[in-house]
Write a protein that holds these residues in place. Structure first.
Motif, PDB file in Angstrom:
ATOM      1  N   PRO A  35       0.714  -1.164   0.070  1.00  0.00           N
ATOM      2  CA  PRO A  35      -0.086   0.053  -0.105  1.00  0.00           C
ATOM      3  C   PRO A  35       0.798   1.294   0.015  1.00  0.00           C
ATOM      4  CG  PRO A  35      -0.097  -1.197   2.307  1.00  0.00           C
ATOM      5  CD  PRO A  35       0.702  -1.790   1.165  1.00  0.00           C
ATOM      6  N   LEU A  36       0.434   2.366  -0.676  1.00  0.00           N
ATOM      7  CA  LEU A  36       1.198   3.524  -0.807  1.00  0.00           C
ATOM      8  C   LEU A  36       1.181   4.196   0.611  1.00  0.00           C
ATOM      9  CD1 LEU A  36      -0.169   5.005  -4.090  1.00  0.00           C
ATOM     10  CD2 LEU A  36       2.088   3.836  -3.561  1.00  0.00           C
ATOM     11  N   LEU A  41      -0.813   5.566   8.967  1.00  0.00           N
ATOM     12  CA  LEU A  41      -0.927   6.692   8.564  1.00  0.00           C
ATOM     13  C   LEU A  41      -2.224   7.329   8.203  1.00  0.00           C
ATOM     14  CD1 LEU A  41       0.705   9.307   7.583  1.00  0.00           C
ATOM     15  CD2 LEU A  41       1.075   8.198   5.338  1.00  0.00           C
ATOM     16  N   GLU A  42      -3.258   6.506   7.560  1.00  0.00           N
ATOM     17  CA  GLU A  42      -4.257   6.638   7.214  1.00  0.00           C
ATOM     18  C   GLU A  42      -5.165   6.957   8.342  1.00  0.00           C
ATOM     19  OE1 GLU A  42      -5.900   3.539   5.096  1.00  0.00           O
ATOM     20  OE2 GLU A  42      -4.860   3.998   3.037  1.00  0.00           O
TER      21      GLU A  42
END
Length: 70
Positions: A35-36, A41-42
């Motif tokens: 995943p980017l 972080l999300e």
């Protein structure tokens, strides 16, 4: 150029088994998609957006309050 004679003589067996060395080779696997953004972080970004929205709501509430009292 003169031919160079080998010191070692090649000998192949006439009976029995002949062994052969197996040379390890690279095996390529399918690429793994990463995943980017990480889950952490999300979550942090979501918390930050919620905090910003809460601040905007408070600011709007403070701006409307003096107008109601006039």
């Amino acid at each position: 150029m003169p031919e160079v004679k080998s010191i070692f003589k090649e000998v192949l067996p006439k009976q029995g088994q002949m062994s052969m060395e197996d040379v390890p080779t690279l095996v390529l696997c399918k690429p793994k998609l990463l995943p980017l953004k990480s889950v952490t972080l999300e979550k942090l970004e979501k918390m930050q957006l919620e905090a910003q929205e809460a601040i905007k709501k408070q600011e709007l509430a403070l701006k409307e309050q003096p107008q109601l009292t006039l």
